[in-house]
Design an enzyme around this catalytic site. Structure first.
Site, PDB file in Angstrom:
ATOM      1  N   GLY A   1       2.851   2.091   5.325  1.00 54.52           N
ATOM      2  CA  GLY A   1       4.077   1.386   5.719  1.00 54.52           C
ATOM      3  C   GLY A   1       4.770   2.043   6.909  1.00 54.52           C
ATOM      4  O   GLY A   1       5.351   1.350   7.754  1.00 54.52           O
TER       5      GLY A   1
ATOM      6  N   GLU B   1       5.763  -3.320   0.743  1.00 57.77           N
ATOM      7  CA  GLU B   1       5.702  -3.018  -0.703  1.00 57.77           C
ATOM      8  C   GLU B   1       4.888  -1.733  -0.836  1.00 57.77           C
ATOM      9  O   GLU B   1       3.667  -1.762  -0.896  1.00 57.77           O
ATOM     10  CB  GLU B   1       5.008  -4.169  -1.447  1.00 57.77           C
ATOM     11  CG  GLU B   1       5.692  -5.515  -1.296  1.00 57.77           C
ATOM     12  CD  GLU B   1       6.915  -5.668  -2.193  1.00 57.77           C
ATOM     13  OE1 GLU B   1       7.171  -4.800  -3.046  1.00 57.77           O
ATOM     14  OE2 GLU B   1       7.634  -6.676  -2.009  1.00 57.77           O
TER      15      GLU B   1
ATOM     16  N   CYS C   1       1.521   0.647  -8.833  1.00 57.07           N
ATOM     17  CA  CYS C   1       2.652   1.114  -8.019  1.00 57.07           C
ATOM     18  C   CYS C   1       3.843   1.401  -8.926  1.00 57.07           C
ATOM     19  O   CYS C   1       4.685   2.242  -8.618  1.00 57.07           O
ATOM     20  CB  CYS C   1       3.007   0.083  -6.961  1.00 57.07           C
ATOM     21  SG  CYS C   1       3.224  -1.560  -7.635  1.00 57.07           S
TER      22      CYS C   1
ATOM     23  N   GLY D   1       0.838  -1.197   0.000  1.00 59.30           N
ATOM     24  CA  GLY D   1       0.000   0.000   0.000  1.00 59.30           C
ATOM     25  C   GLY D   1       0.867   1.239   0.000  1.00 59.30           C
ATOM     26  O   GLY D   1       2.030   1.204  -0.428  1.00 59.30           O
ATOM     27  N   SER D   2       0.317   2.313   0.503  1.00 57.50           N
ATOM     28  CA  SER D   2       1.020   3.595   0.468  1.00 57.50           C
ATOM     29  C   SER D   2       2.182   3.612   1.461  1.00 57.50           C
ATOM     30  O   SER D   2       2.204   2.857   2.437  1.00 57.50           O
ATOM     31  CB  SER D   2       0.037   4.713   0.814  1.00 57.50           C
ATOM     32  OG  SER D   2      -0.518   4.451   2.088  1.00 57.50           O
TER      33      SER D   2
HETATM   34  P1  NAD Z   1      -3.454   2.227   1.266  1.00 57.72           P
HETATM   35  O1  NAD Z   1      -2.161   2.463   1.942  1.00 57.72           O
HETATM   36  O2  NAD Z   1      -4.528   3.251   1.441  1.00 57.72           O
HETATM   37  O3  NAD Z   1      -4.086   0.839   1.771  1.00 57.72           O
HETATM   38  C1  NAD Z   1      -3.421  -0.385   1.581  1.00 57.72           C
HETATM   39  C2  NAD Z   1      -3.896  -1.381   2.599  1.00 57.72           C
HETATM   40  O4  NAD Z   1      -3.390  -1.038   3.887  1.00 57.72           O
HETATM   41  C3  NAD Z   1      -5.415  -1.453   2.745  1.00 57.72           C
HETATM   42  O5  NAD Z   1      -5.804  -2.798   2.876  1.00 57.72           O
HETATM   43  C4  NAD Z   1      -5.645  -0.700   4.038  1.00 57.72           C
HETATM   44  O6  NAD Z   1      -6.835  -1.031   4.711  1.00 57.72           O
HETATM   45  C5  NAD Z   1      -4.431  -1.104   4.833  1.00 57.72           C
HETATM   46  N1  NAD Z   1      -4.076  -0.229   5.958  1.00 57.72           N
HETATM   47  C6  NAD Z   1      -4.203   1.107   6.039  1.00 57.72           C
HETATM   48  N2  NAD Z   1      -3.734   1.541   7.230  1.00 57.72           N
HETATM   49  C7  NAD Z   1      -3.279   0.464   7.901  1.00 57.72           C
HETATM   50  C8  NAD Z   1      -2.674   0.270   9.182  1.00 57.72           C
HETATM   51  N3  NAD Z   1      -2.428   1.281  10.012  1.00 57.72           N
HETATM   52  N4  NAD Z   1      -2.340  -0.971   9.527  1.00 57.72           N
HETATM   53  C9  NAD Z   1      -2.550  -2.012   8.692  1.00 57.72           C
HETATM   54  N5  NAD Z   1      -3.129  -1.885   7.493  1.00 57.72           N
HETATM   55  C10 NAD Z   1      -3.495  -0.659   7.092  1.00 57.72           C
HETATM   56  O7  NAD Z   1      -3.148   2.007  -0.288  1.00 57.72           O
HETATM   57  P2  NAD Z   1      -4.156   1.933  -1.521  1.00 57.72           P
HETATM   58  O8  NAD Z   1      -4.716   3.281  -1.786  1.00 57.72           O
HETATM   59  O9  NAD Z   1      -5.089   0.781  -1.371  1.00 57.72           O
HETATM   60  O10 NAD Z   1      -3.138   1.533  -2.696  1.00 57.72           O
HETATM   61  C11 NAD Z   1      -2.350   2.446  -3.386  1.00 57.72           C
HETATM   62  C12 NAD Z   1      -0.959   2.514  -2.819  1.00 57.72           C
HETATM   63  O11 NAD Z   1      -0.378   1.224  -2.753  1.00 57.72           O
HETATM   64  C13 NAD Z   1      -0.004   3.325  -3.691  1.00 57.72           C
HETATM   65  O12 NAD Z   1       0.842   4.073  -2.860  1.00 57.72           O
HETATM   66  C14 NAD Z   1       0.771   2.256  -4.446  1.00 57.72           C
HETATM   67  O13 NAD Z   1       2.039   2.667  -4.927  1.00 57.72           O
HETATM   68  C15 NAD Z   1       0.898   1.213  -3.388  1.00 57.72           C
HETATM   69  N6  NAD Z   1       1.158  -0.093  -3.962  1.00 57.72           N
HETATM   70  C16 NAD Z   1       2.420  -0.605  -3.848  1.00 57.72           C
HETATM   71  C17 NAD Z   1       2.722  -1.827  -4.432  1.00 57.72           C
HETATM   72  C18 NAD Z   1       4.110  -2.397  -4.357  1.00 57.72           C
HETATM   73  O14 NAD Z   1       4.270  -3.583  -4.623  1.00 57.72           O
HETATM   74  N7  NAD Z   1       5.131  -1.626  -4.014  1.00 57.72           N
HETATM   75  C19 NAD Z   1       1.723  -2.551  -5.105  1.00 57.72           C
HETATM   76  C20 NAD Z   1       0.444  -2.011  -5.171  1.00 57.72           C
HETATM   77  C21 NAD Z   1       0.168  -0.781  -4.596  1.00 57.72           C
END
Ligand code: NAD
Length: 519
Positions: free
Chosen positions: A256, A273, A307, A251-252
């Site tokens: 992380g 990631e 991503c 995720g974002s």
């Molecule tokens: P996001 O960070 O909003 O959410 C990702 C996941 O994290 C969701 O399931 C969310 O519920 C969970 N989450 C949020 N806060 C959390 C916490 N405190 N503890 C545990 N889990 C939590 O991301 P998004 O908007 O769904 O996706 C887009 C982002 O993901 C972009 O920044 C993109 O670059 C990144 N991404 C990275 C990769 C990679 O492999 N590097 C792949 C896909 C997406």
């Protein structure tokens, strides 16, 4: 992918029809049933489609994080002693289910994540590919035998299952990222607890139903895969749970930053990631055809919501006019529309908030002296005000300003000019993220320098191909604020296992290491 010369399409002369909420509901229900999942009800987890912004219903409540951790812990005690190749057989059967239901699952990916059909099918294909990979891997979880310094001794290492694995996924790869992790975790002997994105609950439940179909054909422990629906707080509960030794979170970078320290604090292991800010260098010798096709796909594909999407273009001054001219023509003719419609190449953003962020980034770029040379405008707002369709934008920037250092999760390509290769490399590596990168050049020295230790600082570095669209055979992930994790191919499996180093004395003596005398 065709990037130019697209024939006339309905929206080009005044309008495109979007499916009604009940059409979309029906499509989702059909796909769910085909996968063996419950149809959409009125449960607590809203299921929404970015195609029109309609709410399709509510996904049912799932297990709570505490119960999931307890069940996974119990499943682990049985699963860890099942031979690797037998664990692989389960993943092979999962791959069979995915083959059978590729179109159904892809349909749900389209409905919930907004991907066009070929990208949605490609995502499910990636799941199938990683299952195949993991089946082979299940017979290759190999440790070394190491030369012992002592006579009559053998020194070796073994790889053992690590324990229940939390997989947190983002909306934009709602199933492939689960598969990258789950297929490996399962053959490595670890049960999986999956916290999918809030945006894609139905896709997750359908995938889980396919997993359960595969599991039902074998005598395996219950709860090898569990889905826990909910928001970040549900993910946070799993992240903090000391019974769960590995957290793979996608995720974002903001997410992380929260997850990493919590896992580190309890001495758990994490695979992070996170966000990227991926660039391509267009060198003086670049092949223009490859540039136009590669850049357009990498920047506009998945509506810039990968991503690995291309966000920064570093063009040698001698090629700027030609390259930006051709890309502008290509972007201007990209067919935007419902991802259910054949011929669409750019589907919707995930929601209107993503559109607002895109507009804010474009405003910031303009304030920094940038010029939007194509795109950025919203489409179909009168027909589907709750959805967000945009033309991918190219912004000519006077330099790599603050906004260019940020990942805006929308199709904006910032174009900048460079004069010499060292300058291009410096600009390339200046941003905080370190996921994917590429160079378009036919100069061997430039290509090799880009790939060298003094070149791109990213986890993925490509030549004459854009930064997006990785294959499963390589390790996937990036450096710096992208988090440092690796998953999928190569030796990524080692993160899902614990290594034990064993010394076996088969002599009658007890020589100590390093020649130590003790008594
Ligand atoms: P996001 O960070 O909003 O959410 C990702 C996941 O994290 C969701 O399931 C969310 O519920 C969970 N989450 C949020 N806060 C959390 C916490 N405190 N503890 C545990 N889990 C939590 O991301 P998004 O908007 O769904 O996706 C887009 C982002 O993901 C972009 O920044 C993109 O670059 C990144 N991404 C990275 C990769 C990679 O492999 N590097 C792949 C896909 C997406």
């Amino acid at each position: 992918m065709g990037v130019g010369g697209v024939g006339e399409r309905p929206w080009q002369h005044g309008g495109v029809s979007f499916p009604t909420a009940s059409d979309l509901h029906l499509l989702a229900d059909e796909a769910l049933r085909a996968c063996g999942a419950d149809p959409i009800g009125n449960g607590p987890h809203p299921a929404r489609t970015p195609i029109t912004g309609a709410v399709l219903g509510g996904a049912a409540a799932t297990v709570d994080p505490d119960t999931a951790a307890a069940r996974a812990t119990e499943a682990f005690t049985a699963w860890r002693t099942v031979p690797g190749p037998v664990r692989g057989e389960l993943v092979r059967r999962l791959g069979e289910q995915l083959r059978l239901h590729k179109a159904d699952l892809a349909r749900l990916v389209t409905l919930e994540a907004g991907k066009i059909e070929s990208e949605a099918l490609g995502e499910v294909q990636e799941m199938i590919d990683i299952c195949d990979y993991a089946v082979g891997l299940s017979r290759q979880l190999q440790g070394l035998t190491i030369a012992s310094e002592r006579p009559g001794h053998r020194l070796m290492e073994q790889w053992h299952p690590l324990g229940p694995t939390v997989v947190i996924t983002a909306f934009n790869f709602p199933v492939a990222v689960w598969a990258w992790n789950a297929a490996l975790a399962l053959v490595c002997g670890n049960p999986v607890i999956w916290k999918p994105s809030e945006a894609t609950p139905l896709t997750a439940l359908a995938t889980h139903a396919l997993f359960e179909k595969a599991a039902a054909t074998m005598d395996v422990p219950a709860h090898l895969n569990q889905v826990v629906l909910g928001d970040g707080s549900v993910g946070a509960a799993l992240v903090a749970d000391t019974r769960l030794p590995l957290v793979s979170a996608t995720g974002s970078t903001a997410m992380g930053r929260k997850v990493g320290p919590v896992v580190a604090q309890r001495f758990g292991r994490s695979i992070l990631e996170l966000g990227g800010n991926n660039a391509a260098i267009i060198a003086p010798s670049a092949d223009a055809e490859l540039v136009v096709r590669g850049v357009t796909f990498a920047a506009a594909g998945t509506a810039g919501q990968r991503c690995t999407s291309l966000r920064r273009l570093l063009v040698h001054r001698s090629r700027v006019d030609e390259v930006l001219g051709r890309l502008t023509t290509a972007f201007a003719s990209l067919p935007i529309g419902s991802p259910l419609e054949k011929g669409t190449l750019v589907g919707p953003l995930i929601n209107t908030a993503a559109h607002d962020k895109m507009q804010a980034a474009l405003a910031a770029a303009r304030a920094d002296g940038g010029t939007v040379v194509v795109g950025g405008e919203r489409h179909f707002a009168d027909q589907v005000p709750d959805a967000a369709y945009v033309r991918p934008a190219i912004v000519a920037m006077p330099g790599q300003t603050h906004i260019v250092h940020e990942e805006t999760f929308a199709p904006i390509l910032y174009a900048m000019t460079y004069d010499d290769f060292e300058e291009a490399l410096a600009l390339h590596n200046e941003v905080p993220q370190g996921l994917a990168s590429s160079i378009f050049t036919t100069d061997l020295r430039e290509a090799e320098r880009f790939l060298s230790a003094a070149g791109s600082d990213c986890g993925i570095a490509n030549v004459n191909i854009g930064p997006s669209g990785a294959e499963i055979g390589g390790a996937f992930g990036g450096e710096k604020t992208t988090g440092g994790g690796r998953e999928s191919g190569s030796d990524s499996w080692k993160a899902y296992m614990r290594r034990a180093t064993n010394t076996i004395n088969y002599s009658n003596a007890l020589p100590l290491a390093q020649g130590v005398e003790f008594g």
